[in-house]
Design a protein around this motif. Structure first.
Motif, PDB file in Angstrom:
ATOM      1  N   CYS A   1       0.840  -1.204   0.000  1.00  0.00           N
ATOM      2  CA  CYS A   1       0.000   0.000   0.000  1.00  0.00           C
ATOM      3  C   CYS A   1       0.877   1.258   0.000  1.00  0.00           C
ATOM      4  O   CYS A   1       0.631   2.207  -0.754  1.00  0.00           O
ATOM      5  N   LEU A   2       1.931   1.250   0.815  1.00  0.00           N
ATOM      6  CA  LEU A   2       2.818   2.416   0.872  1.00  0.00           C
ATOM      7  C   LEU A   2       3.510   2.635  -0.470  1.00  0.00           C
ATOM      8  O   LEU A   2       3.636   3.769  -0.941  1.00  0.00           O
ATOM      9  N   ASN A   3       3.947   1.552  -1.105  1.00  0.00           N
ATOM     10  CA  ASN A   3       4.591   1.693  -2.415  1.00  0.00           C
ATOM     11  C   ASN A   3       3.611   2.235  -3.450  1.00  0.00           C
ATOM     12  O   ASN A   3       3.973   3.069  -4.284  1.00  0.00           O
ATOM     13  N   ALA A   4       2.357   1.758  -3.372  1.00  0.00           N
ATOM     14  CA  ALA A   4       1.336   2.257  -4.309  1.00  0.00           C
ATOM     15  C   ALA A   4       1.098   3.750  -4.063  1.00  0.00           C
ATOM     16  O   ALA A   4       1.005   4.550  -5.008  1.00  0.00           O
ATOM     17  N   LEU A   5       1.053   4.137  -2.782  1.00  0.00           N
ATOM     18  CA  LEU A   5       0.864   5.564  -2.460  1.00  0.00           C
ATOM     19  C   LEU A   5       2.047   6.383  -2.983  1.00  0.00           C
ATOM     20  O   LEU A   5       1.863   7.475  -3.521  1.00  0.00           O
ATOM     21  N   ARG A   6       3.258   5.837  -2.829  1.00  0.00           N
ATOM     22  CA  ARG A   6       4.460   6.550  -3.325  1.00  0.00           C
ATOM     23  C   ARG A   6       4.327   6.796  -4.828  1.00  0.00           C
ATOM     24  O   ARG A   6       4.585   7.890  -5.312  1.00  0.00           O
ATOM     25  N   THR A   7       3.863   5.766  -5.563  1.00  0.00           N
ATOM     26  CA  THR A   7       3.731   5.892  -7.018  1.00  0.00           C
ATOM     27  C   THR A   7       2.646   6.931  -7.366  1.00  0.00           C
ATOM     28  O   THR A   7       2.861   7.799  -8.220  1.00  0.00           O
ATOM     29  N   VAL A   8       1.524   6.828  -6.665  1.00  0.00           N
ATOM     30  CA  VAL A   8       0.388   7.704  -7.021  1.00  0.00           C
ATOM     31  C   VAL A   8       0.654   9.157  -6.617  1.00  0.00           C
ATOM     32  O   VAL A   8       0.280  10.076  -7.341  1.00  0.00           O
ATOM     33  N   LEU A   9       1.298   9.353  -5.480  1.00  0.00           N
ATOM     34  CA  LEU A   9       1.438  10.719  -4.954  1.00  0.00           C
ATOM     35  C   LEU A   9       2.702  11.429  -5.428  1.00  0.00           C
ATOM     36  O   LEU A   9       2.887  12.606  -5.166  1.00  0.00           O
ATOM     37  N   LYS A  10       3.559  10.737  -6.129  1.00  0.00           N
ATOM     38  CA  LYS A  10       4.879  11.342  -6.450  1.00  0.00           C
ATOM     39  C   LYS A  10       4.729  12.554  -7.395  1.00  0.00           C
ATOM     40  O   LYS A  10       3.798  12.645  -8.139  1.00  0.00           O
TER      41      LYS A  10
END
Ligand SMILES: Cc1ncc(COP(=O)(O)O)c(C=O)c1O
Length: 376
Positions: free
Chosen positions: A367-376
Motif C-alpha cells: 500500500c505504501l509503495n502504491a501511495l508513493r507511485t500515485v502521490l509522487k
C-alpha cells in the motif's frame, strides 16, 4: 385477495419519508468485485478495519465443530458466551446484550429509547456512520457536535448540544474513521457533564487495540458502578477477526439490558459465532499479536507520511486516516487500479482524506509503495 393499493402505486409513494431520503451504508469494496471490474487478480483490501491475521485458530476449530449442528437453532440467550464474558469483565451475566455485530445493539438502543419525531441522538462530526444512519432510519433527529482540530470529539462542544430531547449520546472510543480517542480526563468530563435524562454509549469496538497502544486509554465500564445509564459496546469483528460471524455486545445495567432484550430478534447471534467468540477470548496470544501488528503498521505509515507529503492522524485503532492534500477520490481510484482497496472519506465530507486499515507487513508495504507511485 384484493389489495387496497392500486397497481399504479409506486413503493416510493408508500415508504416512510425518512427511509426514502436515506443514503444506504457503503461498505468497503469487496476484493472479488474490484478484481472483476478492473480485470486484475491479487488485490488487497485495507478498507474495513478487519484483522489481517484472520480469526484465532482456536476459533476456527470451534466454529468447524458447530457447522455440523447448523440444523439447530442457536441458544437465544447465548448462555455459555454470556457466562464467559461475564467472567472476563467481572460483571453479572444479565448485564450483557448480544447483537448480530454491535451494529445491532446500536439499533436496539435507538429502537428502545428514542421516540420517532421527538428524541434526538447526539454524536459529533466524523463519528461512526451507523449512529447517523440508524437514527435517521428510526425517524429521529441526529445532532452532530463540532470536533477538535484533530477531528476528535470535543467534549465541551458535545455537551453544549445536549437538549431536553437528547436520549442517546454515542461516542466511539477510539472513533472510526478518525482514530481519535478520549483520554481518561476527557471521558470523565463527558460522564460528569451529561444530564440524567440521556444515556451515554461508549463504543469500544477497537478497545483491545487501544489498550495496547496507550496505557492511559480509559475503559468506560470502570465508570459504570454508579451510572445505570452508561452503555459500553464491544465486538468480535475487529481484533478477534470474526467480522463475518457477526457477534457484538453491549455491557449495561441489568435494567437497560432487560429492555433491550425485549426488542432483540430471536436467535440473533448464530450458533457458530457464539462458539467461535468463546474460543477467541481464550486465545490471548492471538489478540496480543494482532494489536502489536496494528501498532507497528501505524508507526510505519506515520513515518512515511512526511516523505509522502501527507498528513497521518493519530490513531489508537487498527486503521488510520490520512489527508492526501488533493482530491482523494482520484488517489482512491489510482490505488484501486493497482489492486489496493482503501476507503474514501467523501461520505463524511472529507474530500481529501482516505482511511487505510492496517494489514500484514507485506500488505502495508504494498500500500505504501502504491501511495508513493500515485502521490509522487
Ligand atoms: C466504531 C465502530 N463501532 C461499531 C462497529 C460495528 O461493528 P460490528 O457490527 O461488526 O460489531 C464498527 C465497525 O466498523 C466500528 O468501527
Amino acid at each position: 385477495m384484493s389489495s387496497s393499493v392500486s397497481q399504479g402505486t409506486s413503493p416510493k409513494d408508500l415508504v416512510r419519508e425518512n427511509i426514502r431520503n436515506l443514503r444506504p451504508y457503503q461498505p468497503g469494496k469487496p476484493i472479488e468485485e474490484v478484481e472483476r471490474e478492473i480485470g486484475i487478480t491479487g488485490a488487497i483490501k485495507l478498507a474495513s478495519n478487519e484483522n489481517p491475521l484472520g480469526p484465532s485458530p482456536l476459533a476456527l476449530e470451534a466454529a468447524a465443530k458447530m457447522v455440523a449442528q447448523s440444523h439447530l437453532y442457536p441458544d437465544g440467550a447465548a448462555y455459555y458466551l454470556r457466562r464467559d464474558l461475564a467472567e472476563l469483565h467481572g460483571i453479572a451475566p444479565e448485564q450483557l446484550v448480544f447483537g448480530s455485530g454491535c451494529n445491532e445493539v446500536i439499533q436496539m438502543l435507538i429502537g428502545a429509547f428514542c421516540v420517532p419525531g421527538k428524541h434526538e441522538v447526539l454524536s459529533h462530526k466524523y463519528a461512526f456512520i451507523s449512529y447517523r444512519l440508524q437514527t435517521l432510519a428510526h425517524g429521529c433527529k441526529f445532532v452532530e457536535a463540532e470536533v477538535t482540530k484533530e477531528l476528535g470529539c470535543d467534549v465541551d462542544a458535545l455537551l453544549a448540544k445536549v437538549t431536553e430531547n437528547t436520549r442517546l449520546i454515542f461516542v466511539a472510543n477510539p472513533n472510526n474513521p478518525t482514530g481519535a480517542h478520549l483520554d481518561k480526563s476527557q471521558l470523565e468530563k463527558l460522564l460528569a457533564g451529561v444530564p440524567p435524562h440521556a444515556i451515554v454509549v461508549i463504543d469500544e469496538a477497537y478497545h483491545e487495540y487501544a489498550r495496547v497502544a496507550d496505557a492511559d486509554y480509559p475503559k468506560s465500564h470502570d465508570y459504570a458502578s454508579d451510572r445505570p445509564l452508561l452503555v459500553t459496546l464491544r465486538t468480535f469483528s475487529k481484533i478477534y477477526g470474526l467480522a463475518g460471524m457477526r457477534v457484538g455486545y453491549g455491557i449495561c445495567s441489568i435494567e437497560v439490558a432487560d429492555f433491550l432484550n425485549r426488542l432483540r430478534r430471536p436467535f440473533n447471534v448464530n450458533l457458530t459465532g457464539q462458539e467461535a467468540a468463546r474460543a477467541s477470548i481464550r486465545d490471548v496470544t492471538h489478540v496480543q499479536r494482532s494489536a502489536e501488528l496494528a501498532r507497528d503498521g501505524i508507526a510505519k505509515y506515520r513515518d512515511a507520511a512526511a516523505e509522502l507529503g501527507i498528513v497521518a492522524y493519530p490513531s489508537l485503532g487498527n486503521f488510520l486516516l490520512i489527508d492526501v492534500k488533493r482530491p482523494a477520490d482520484e488517489v482512491y481510484e489510482a490505488l484501486l487500479r493497482m489492486g489496493v482497496i482503501v476507503r474514501p472519506m467523501a461520505v463524511w465530507g472529507l474530500t481529501t482524506h482516505l482511511r487505510i486499515s492496517i494489514g500484514t507487513d507485506e500488505q502495508n508495504e504494498r500500500c505504501l509503495n502504491a501511495l508513493r507511485t500515485v502521490l509522487k
